[in-house]
Enzyme design. Structure first.
Site, PDB file in Angstrom:
ATOM      1  CB  ALA B 116     115.832  -6.217  88.407  1.00 38.50           C
ATOM      2  N   PRO B 117     116.453  -4.355  91.066  1.00 42.08           N
ATOM      3  CG  PRO B 117     117.392  -3.917  92.995  1.00 42.08           C
ATOM      4  CD  PRO B 117     117.524  -3.180  91.445  1.00 42.08           C
ATOM      5  N   GLY B 118     114.241  -3.565  92.002  1.00 45.83           N
ATOM      6  CA  GLY B 118     112.638  -3.112  92.256  1.00 45.83           C
ATOM      7  C   GLY B 118     112.618  -2.086  93.246  1.00 45.83           C
ATOM      8  CB  SER B 119     114.773   0.486  94.513  1.00 47.55           C
ATOM      9  OG  SER B 119     116.004  -0.392  95.059  1.00 47.55           O
ATOM     10  CE  LYS B 120     115.748   4.200  90.114  1.00 45.92           C
ATOM     11  NZ  LYS B 120     116.773   3.498  90.525  1.00 45.92           N
ATOM     12  CB  CYS B 233     123.637   5.515  88.917  1.00 47.63           C
ATOM     13  SG  CYS B 233     124.111   3.738  88.391  1.00 47.63           S
TER      14      CYS B 233
END
Lengths: 152, 304
Positions: B116-120, B233
């Site tokens: 989540a949130p699904g970018s990758k 990060c």
């Protein structure tokens, strides 16, 4: 939760998409059909390991009730291949549709499209699903997707 | 309100970076907006003229032709955003999937362990052209909803969404796995500057403890010969090199050099506060904000 889709619901969906939109059935052959609650038909990956308990998979592509209702997800993906039962919207109506409003369309815009679920397009872009009833289009865009688009 | 880097943060990281004044100046500079072209629905070649027509200035990244930067806050008001043709995503967030780009050409089983949130996940799917199966897992149930929304908007057909605590994930075998581990998020202070005000070194140790558990489990879920990308990060070596060092001690893992053409990286460090790490940890990479005008990030490429 999802489960395997019945052969009957799969063929109902594929036949509907071919009959109404001219989509060849082989188009979705690389994927598997699954079923979820309330007649939902889901298109997802061929392989899902049986030891998993998925929350969901792939995309909701249709709901089967008294008829087959295609989803905006599906129409956005395959929209460029749809050869019939679409309505090409003018800019103002495209903005209204994306905002979630119902539309009034002219006979010229409707052309030879028949009543029922239609793909709504703006230029070459497939926007989503609407329900054509006479000159009225009921907005079928899911509420979560409705936005105020300023650049199009 | 004028923001300042907390003194303890400055003291801690002055010794870590190559150019401390440039590093701290970048940390206090707002992060540029960026997006990725979703190649399941569009191409960079079609997006560029559309944005030119809108009068929205965009600049293509030198290291990834689908990545763009823009100072215009209106990206979310474009037709392309509505259609899922673009995905607003931080540049550093695009790095882990790029490190397995070649593996994704043939991989049939991929795990995004903290999805989540699904970018990758959506980027992985685009790089796989919707083939194979991606298991997109996240432990936090409330984060599953935005994950599903983003998968839908992006036209992702090859993902399976699960909600396991990774530590109790069923025993399976993946060719590729991404572990973008929950962390202290020091690298995104440029995006959320107020988080810097509540920064505390006390958060680092519990985070590192959890990351060590997660990396062992994710490594155990890899097939022999499989590839794991570990990322965070944050800048804290305890959450980065120390976690990789721990993995190398606990499992038969091998590291591969992290390289991204046209993108400046700093090698992983091998000493930190009287601790010495395995020399191989030098093959990991740190992304510093002042090197590429991005957030901060850490990357490791691990083979089983």
């Amino acid at each position: 939760m999802i489960e395997p889709c019945s052969a009957n619901d799969k063929s109902l969906t594929l036949e509907y998409l071919e009959r109404r939109y001219g989509l060849v059935q082989e188009l979705l052959a690389d994927f598997e059909f699954y079923a979820s609650a309330n007649g939902r038909v889901i298109l997802g990956p061929k392989q899902i390991d049986p030891c998993l308990s998925p929350d969901t998979a792939g995309l909701l592509i249709a709901r089967i009730g008294t008829t087959v209702k295609p989803s905006t997800n599906l129409l956005q993906i395959v929209g460029s291949l749809i050869t019939r039962n679409f309505v090409a919207l003018e800019r103002e109506n495209a903005v209204r549709y994306i905002k979630g409003l119902d539309l009034e369309v002219t006979a010229t815009e409707i052309g030879d499209t028949t009543e029922g679920y239609v793909l709504l397009k703006y230029l070459a872009f497939p926007l989503g699903c609407g329900l054509l009833q006479g000159s009225h289009i009921k907005n079928m865009l899911p509420k979560a997707k409705r936005v105020d688009v300023r650049f199009l | 309100m004028t923001l300042e880097v907390p003194a303890a943060f400055a003291e801690r990281y002055t010794q870590l970076v190559d150019d401390a004044p440039a590093f701290f100046e970048a940390m206090l500079t707002p992060l540029p907006k960026s997006f990725r072209v979703n190649t399941l629905k569009a191409t960079a070649e079609t997006i560029v003229p559309r944005f030119a027509g809108y009068g929205i200035g965009i600049k293509q990244a030198a290291w990834y032709s689908d990545a763009f930067v823009s100072d215009n806050p209106a990206l979310g008001s474009t037709l392309e955003h509505f259609l899922g043709a673009i995905y607003v995503q931080e540049l550093t967030s695009m790095l882990p999937p790029l490190l397995v780009r070649s593996e994704l050409q043939t991989a049939t089983t991929v795990l995004d362990a903290c999805a989540a949130p699904g970018s990758k996940t959506t980027q992985l799917s685009a790089l796989m052209n919707n083939r194979g199966t991606i298991v997109a897992n996240d432990v936090e149930y409330e984060r599953i909803k935005p994950l599903k929304f983003n998968l839908e908007r992006s036209g992702t057909l090859n993902a399976v969404v699960t909600n396991y605590d990774l530590r109790s994930f069923p025993q399976m075998s993946f060719e590729v796995a991404l572990l973008d581990a929950p962390c202290t998020s020091e690298g995104i202070f440029r995006k959320n500057p107020r988080q810097m005000l509540s920064w505390s070194p006390k958060r680092i140790a519990p985070s590192a403890h959890r990351q060590k558990q997660l990396i062992l489990k994710t490594f155990d879920l890899l097939a022999d010969g499989g590839t794991l990308i570990y990322s965070t990060c944050t800048f804290a070596p305890e959450e980065n090199e120390a976690v990789i060092d721990y993995l190398l001690n606990e499992r038969p893992a091998e590291l591969e050099q992290v390289e991204i053409p046209n993108f400046r990286l700093m090698p992983g460090i091998t000493t930190w506060q009287n601790r010495t790490f395995d020399e191989r940890v030098r093959m990991t990479a740190r992304v510093l904000p002042h090197h590429n005008d991005t957030g901060g990030f850490f990357l490791a490429r691990i083979k089983k």
